[in-house]
Design a protein around this motif. Sequence first.
Motif, PDB file in Angstrom:
ATOM      1  N   ARG A   1       0.828  -1.207   0.000  1.00 30.86           N
ATOM      2  CA  ARG A   1       0.000   0.000   0.000  1.00 30.86           C
ATOM      3  C   ARG A   1       0.864   1.261   0.000  1.00 30.86           C
ATOM      4  NH1 ARG A   1      -2.905  -3.041   3.844  1.00 30.86           N
ATOM      5  NH2 ARG A   1      -1.891  -1.886   5.542  1.00 30.86           N
ATOM      6  N   ARG A   2       1.966   1.240   0.731  1.00 33.14           N
ATOM      7  CA  ARG A   2       2.782   2.447   0.883  1.00 33.14           C
ATOM      8  C   ARG A   2       3.526   2.818  -0.393  1.00 33.14           C
ATOM      9  NH1 ARG A   2       5.606   2.650   6.857  1.00 33.14           N
ATOM     10  NH2 ARG A   2       3.759   2.183   8.100  1.00 33.14           N
ATOM     11  N   ILE A   3       4.022   1.831  -1.129  1.00 38.35           N
ATOM     12  CA  ILE A   3       4.803   2.179  -2.325  1.00 38.35           C
ATOM     13  C   ILE A   3       4.010   1.970  -3.618  1.00 38.35           C
ATOM     14  CG2 ILE A   3       6.902   1.522  -1.097  1.00 38.35           C
ATOM     15  CD1 ILE A   3       7.194  -0.789  -3.061  1.00 38.35           C
ATOM     16  N   GLY A   4       2.786   1.457  -3.499  1.00 35.10           N
ATOM     17  CA  GLY A   4       1.912   1.379  -4.666  1.00 35.10           C
ATOM     18  C   GLY A   4       2.152   0.207  -5.582  1.00 35.10           C
ATOM     19  N   VAL A   5       2.302  -1.010  -5.013  1.00 32.52           N
ATOM     20  CA  VAL A   5       2.383  -2.226  -5.822  1.00 32.52           C
ATOM     21  C   VAL A   5       1.258  -3.165  -5.380  1.00 32.52           C
ATOM     22  CG1 VAL A   5       4.866  -2.043  -6.182  1.00 32.52           C
ATOM     23  CG2 VAL A   5       4.005  -3.346  -4.239  1.00 32.52           C
TER      24      VAL A   5
END
Length: 339
Positions: A303-307
């Motif tokens: 969620r934090r890095i968008g994968v």
Amino acid sequence: MNHLWRLCLPLLLALVAGGLVLVILGKDPLAYYFYVLDRGILSWGGLQETLTRMAPLLLIAAGLIVAFRAGIWNLGGDGQYLLAAVVTAALAPALIGFVPRGLTLILCMLAATLVGALWSLLPAFLKARYGINEIITSLMMSFLGISLANVLVKLFFWDPATTVPQTRTLDIASRLPRISGSNIHIGLLIALCLVVLVHLLMTRTAFGLKLQVVGASPAAARHAGLKVGFLTVATFALSAGLIGLAGAVEILGVWGNVRADWNPAYGMLVVPLVFLARMNGLAVIGFTFFFAALMIGGESAARRIGVPQDFVLLLMGLVLAFLGLVEYLDHRHQMRAAA
């Protein structure tokens, strides 16, 4: 090749390859792995979630170790797990009003173990009596078990007080006790004890030795006077029973109910962990901790890095691929040394 390197090298190569994939996607691999560590191990809340997630994974691993050491491929774990979970979720709220909490929990775990074992009997019988490949039959029974679990939730165990198809919810106070005021339930201790017992069973007892002889050569086992058919059925029952117990521990310790179409699909995920540990019950504890931390931390990191959150599954696939590569190279090295 050094034994420790054979264990760790596939993990290291998978992490490096996963990092390269993240770079290709334009993401920072160091940030991803930092978030995994931060959420999965370094924070107290994340560590509790990691240890809690370990409980069903360890029990499934124990069941697979029994089967694999006996040369049997029990790949029906997801069906065994889900059916046992549904029966537990239906039985626990019905008993808790009439039976003491401790006895309710014990009865539910015994029932789940029995359900898992019973669901494995058909592949076991077909393997023992007719020599039919258990990979096919156990996978077919897994699909049937998953479908039957959904049918039971939607038609027979649906809580009428809810609009979403799910079983009645076992209240938190009636679930498995917590350890020292934490969120970690005693199912983890049960799982750790059983993994150690399975390790001792398979390495220190006559029964375990018989199972390994059957796994190495059924023909030699028959020649030695072993009851191969009985041992095959017993192996399936013990393996599937432990997997069924995993379903009960997850419901009684974490969820309290089962919703329709719920399927964590732990059965196949644990297979590479068992092979990484070389089917060693003690070593599998460490690999299960690593994987549980990766699952918990990976959800937050994604969620934090968008994968996608399924990136963790890609890492596990890479681990399995590199495990096969390391085994192949090690085999070639041994063949050259022998020549």
